[in-house]
Design an enzyme around this catalytic site. Structure first.
Site, PDB file in Angstrom:
ATOM      1  N   CYS A 165       3.437 -18.024  -6.101  1.00 30.41           N
ATOM      2  CA  CYS A 165       3.997 -17.881  -4.765  1.00 30.41           C
ATOM      3  C   CYS A 165       2.936 -18.183  -3.706  1.00 30.41           C
ATOM      4  O   CYS A 165       2.566 -19.339  -3.555  1.00 30.41           O
ATOM      5  CB  CYS A 165       4.649 -16.513  -4.598  1.00 30.41           C
ATOM      6  N   HIS A 208       8.184 -16.327  -9.044  1.00 27.54           N
ATOM      7  CA  HIS A 208       7.432 -15.203  -9.620  1.00 27.54           C
ATOM      8  C   HIS A 208       7.713 -15.052 -11.115  1.00 27.54           C
ATOM      9  O   HIS A 208       8.581 -14.258 -11.504  1.00 27.54           O
ATOM     10  CB  HIS A 208       7.805 -13.904  -8.902  1.00 27.54           C
ATOM     11  N   LYS A 268       3.952  27.649 -16.208  1.00 30.09           N
ATOM     12  CA  LYS A 268       4.592  28.228 -15.014  1.00 30.09           C
ATOM     13  C   LYS A 268       5.141  27.179 -14.038  1.00 30.09           C
ATOM     14  O   LYS A 268       6.283  27.308 -13.572  1.00 30.09           O
ATOM     15  CB  LYS A 268       3.595  29.172 -14.317  1.00 30.09           C
ATOM     16  N   LYS A 320      -0.634  25.428 -18.917  1.00 30.14           N
ATOM     17  CA  LYS A 320       0.195  26.348 -18.138  1.00 30.14           C
ATOM     18  C   LYS A 320       1.641  25.865 -18.050  1.00 30.14           C
ATOM     19  O   LYS A 320       1.892  24.719 -17.688  1.00 30.14           O
ATOM     20  CB  LYS A 320      -0.385  26.474 -16.718  1.00 30.14           C
ATOM     21  N   GLY A 370       1.691 -12.867  -1.717  1.00 28.44           N
ATOM     22  CA  GLY A 370       1.211 -12.054  -0.605  1.00 28.44           C
ATOM     23  C   GLY A 370       1.752 -12.575   0.713  1.00 28.44           C
ATOM     24  O   GLY A 370       2.383 -13.632   0.764  1.00 28.44           O
ATOM     25  N   GLU A 394      17.622   7.362 -12.996  1.00 28.58           N
ATOM     26  CA  GLU A 394      16.395   8.097 -12.655  1.00 28.58           C
ATOM     27  C   GLU A 394      16.454   8.467 -11.174  1.00 28.58           C
ATOM     28  O   GLU A 394      16.734   7.627 -10.334  1.00 28.58           O
ATOM     29  CB  GLU A 394      15.190   7.183 -12.926  1.00 28.58           C
ATOM     30  N   MET A 443       0.470 -20.445  -5.027  1.00 31.21           N
ATOM     31  CA  MET A 443       0.794 -21.876  -5.054  1.00 31.21           C
ATOM     32  C   MET A 443       0.524 -22.488  -3.695  1.00 31.21           C
ATOM     33  O   MET A 443      -0.038 -23.566  -3.567  1.00 31.21           O
ATOM     34  CB  MET A 443       2.256 -22.118  -5.425  1.00 31.21           C
ATOM     35  N   GLU A 487       6.095 -13.552 -13.282  1.00 19.77           N
ATOM     36  CA  GLU A 487       5.699 -12.239 -13.820  1.00 19.77           C
ATOM     37  C   GLU A 487       6.886 -11.304 -14.001  1.00 19.77           C
ATOM     38  O   GLU A 487       6.825 -10.372 -14.802  1.00 19.77           O
ATOM     39  CB  GLU A 487       4.622 -11.589 -12.940  1.00 19.77           C
ATOM     40  N   TYR A 545       0.828  -1.217   0.000  1.00 22.01           N
ATOM     41  CA  TYR A 545       0.000   0.000   0.000  1.00 22.01           C
ATOM     42  C   TYR A 545       0.858   1.261   0.000  1.00 22.01           C
ATOM     43  O   TYR A 545       0.454   2.308  -0.473  1.00 22.01           O
ATOM     44  CB  TYR A 545      -0.899   0.040   1.236  1.00 22.01           C
TER      45      TYR A 545
HETATM   46  N1  GLN Z   1       4.047 -15.389   2.465  1.00 22.19           N
HETATM   47  C1  GLN Z   1       4.546 -16.460   1.677  1.00 22.19           C
HETATM   48  C2  GLN Z   1       5.975 -16.814   2.008  1.00 22.19           C
HETATM   49  O1  GLN Z   1       6.665 -16.031   2.605  1.00 22.19           O
HETATM   50  C3  GLN Z   1       4.428 -16.131   0.184  1.00 22.19           C
HETATM   51  C4  GLN Z   1       5.336 -15.044  -0.252  1.00 22.19           C
HETATM   52  C5  GLN Z   1       4.941 -14.457  -1.591  1.00 22.19           C
HETATM   53  O2  GLN Z   1       3.866 -14.694  -2.100  1.00 22.19           O
HETATM   54  N2  GLN Z   1       5.823 -13.654  -2.180  1.00 22.19           N
HETATM   55  O3  GLN Z   1       6.436 -17.871   1.653  1.00 22.19           O
END
Ligand code: GLN
Length: 538
Positions: free
Chosen positions: A382, A508, A189, A187, A355, A140, A385, A510, A54
């Site tokens: 992650c 991951h 300015k 603008k 998460g 950057e 899974m 992604e 967040y």
């Molecule tokens: N919380 C889980 C772990 O630490 C999954 C971590 C995550 O999804 N990046 O293994």
């Protein structure tokens, strides 16, 4: 000699400096130059790994295990090159290094000060990317010019440009030219004032990149050039793109931004070929094979940036299948409140991303169950899974109350548990299993078919893992362990063959997807979702 481009931001944050920097990198690369990229962040955390999504959005992980700012994701997706530990420095990291050195006696009795010690450390961080194998380093600077905390970074780039000279370094200032609807005018300015702040600390930008909602007219560009001491040709307009962030480089190339950079730095402007990039955008916009809807079920859904790389990777896989992927963003706690059917009805695929912590877990498990029972393609990443394993253990394996010890330390069946290497660790920063590790794939599995390779390398960021005590039992009940660490000790990919497409990985994927080369697992997932859509229609 390596040339340097320094990208600063003016007026407000969220101008898309990272996208601009990545677009410049792509253009230089396509003119035959080798580019490395870096972001300097003025906050005090040593890295963003300890921050809530967040606060900061997604934490992007590099191959060598740095937890970094999500702009590095843009750098890699646009240029197809890898960032490293040297690609993201924060104030916290710089100070921490300088203070450790002071404690070791490294300053030989001197008074340690912001100038020169911190600024020297920043210059060293920038120069750490120089090399014979690189033509350009693009740096950057996070934050907005005028912020107190970014001053040492600005002073460092001022000094560095002075040292390397005008033909080896350029200042690119990304600024905002707002449209004031009450006045019916754009603008200049705020940009003049922001350049004024830069000038007061000794930096005169070489190029202004003006973010705007509407096209600028000649008069405004001339005014900015005159008042900001910038050549007229070097006032570049970066209007909001209509369809996709991947259009930014095209619009910058149309104004010859890259040619001006090369001219200023006395380099040849080799031919620019963006054919494949343009083709990719064409497919993205026109999506001849129609539309798909994929549910992403997470707990940080309200912030768009929390799952940045996931959303991008889905779009990339859409390009590969010529479909437009719409994401239905589902808050996992809402699934707990309203039930999976109400929120997932009609989607063509379900994805549960990574998460931490137990909030919303039962909602994610309900989403997995819904996908499994309704034969909807499922992709777990992650934590996604780990949820797949828990749900399967409970729903198919008969292990009522199975859980991860992260969420329920007293669970009778800890099918996911803390990795052995994590048990003694107490500090939170940079202590997870991080970075790329090899994974050996089993042939004739969904994952094996997607990758068409026997060994791959993927990036990790986790503390918990599959508990091998349950491997035989779950295997006997139909779960397939299609990806393992080379020594066989760690489960990296699981799948469920009695289902059209149910694949979940501990890593991951992604982070390794690009618009020109969608990640194999995302491609497999979106392909399965497309088939699911067609069968449903048929
Ligand atoms: N919380 C889980 C772990 O630490 C999954 C971590 C995550 O999804 N990046 O293994």
């Amino acid at each position: 000699m390596t040339k340097h481009l320094f990208v600063t931001g003016g007026v407000v944050s969220s101008l898309g400096k990272g996208l601009t920097a990545a677009s410049v990198a792509l253009l230089l690369q396509r003119r035959g130059y080798r580019v490395r990229m870096q972001k300097l962040d003025p906050y005090l955390n040593v890295d963003p790994g300890t921050m809530s999504p967040y606060q900061h959005g997604e934490v992007y992980v590099t191959v060598d295990g740095a937890e970094t700012d999500l702009d590095l994701g843009h750098y890699e997706r646009f240029t197809g090159t890898y960032c490293t530990q040297q690609s993201n420095f924060t104030t916290g990291r710089i100070y921490s290094d300088v203070i450790s050195r002071e404690r070791e006696g490294g300053y030989l009795g001197k008074t340690v000060q912001v100038i020169p010690h911190i600024t020297d450390a920043i210059k060293d961080a920038i120069k750490s990317l120089d090399g014979d194998d690189v033509d350009f380093v693009i740096t950057e600077i996070g934050g907005t010019v005028g912020d107190i905390e970014s001053l040492p970074f600005l002073e460092a780039i001022r000094q560095l440009r002075q040292e390397i000279g005008r033909t080896n370094g350029l200042f690119l200032h990304v600024t905002l030219v707002p449209y004031i609807s009450a006045a019916g005018e754009m603008k200049t300015k705020p940009s003049q004032q922001s350049v004024g702040i830069l000038r007061s600390i000794g930096i005169i930008p070489d190029m202004l990149i003006c973010r705007c909602e509407r096209p600028m007219d000649q008069e405004q560009k001339e005014k900015l050039a005159l008042f900001c001491n910038v050549d007229r040709d070097l006032v570049i307009e970066e209007q909001d793109v209509q369809n996709s962030i991947y259009e930014v480089p095209i619009s910058l190339a149309e104004q010859a931004l890259d040619v001006y950079i090369l001219e200023r730095l006395q380099l040849a402007a080799n031919e620019l070929d963006l054919t494949d990039w343009q083709q990719m955008i064409h497919t993205l916009i026109h999506a001849p094979a129609g539309e798909l809807e994929i549910a992403v079920v997470g707990k940080y859904i309200s912030l768009q940036d929390s799952y940045k790389s996931i959303y991008e990777a889905l779009a990339h896989a859409g390009i590969a299948h010529q479909v437009r992927v719409h994401v239905r963003q589902v808050e996992s706690e809402e699934v707990e409140a309203q039930g999976a059917e109400a929120l997932l009805n009609g989607v063509h695929g379900v994805l549960v991303p990574g998460g931490f912590g137990d909030r919303g877990i039962e909602g994610k498990l309900a989403a997995v169950r819904y996908a499994r029972e309704h034969n909807i393609p499922y992709f777990g990443i992650c934590l996604g899974m780990q949820c797949a394993v828990i749900e399967f253990s409970r729903g198919v394996g008969g292990l009522a109350g199975a859980n991860s010890s992260e969420f329920d330390p007293d669970t009778p069946y800890p099918v996911i548990h803390l990795m052995a290497s994590q048990r003694e660790i107490e500090a939170k920063g940079g202590t997870m299993r991080l970075g790329a590790y090899p994974c050996v794939l089993q042939e004739k599995t969904a994952a094996g078919r997607c990758y068409a390779a026997s060994e791959v390398s993927e990036r990790h960021r986790h503390r918990y893992e599959f508990n091998n005590a349950y491997r035989d039992q779950l295997e006997a009940q139909g779960m397939v362990f299609s990806g393992l660490s080379p020594d066989g000790a760690l489960v990296e990919v699981v799948e469920f063959p009695g289902h059209p497409w149910f694949v979940a990985c501990q890593f991951h994927p992604e982070f390794q997807s690009t618009p020109l080369q969608a990640h194999p697992l995302f491609r497999g997932f979106v392909g399965a979702a497309r088939e699911h859509r067609d069968e449903r229609k048929g």
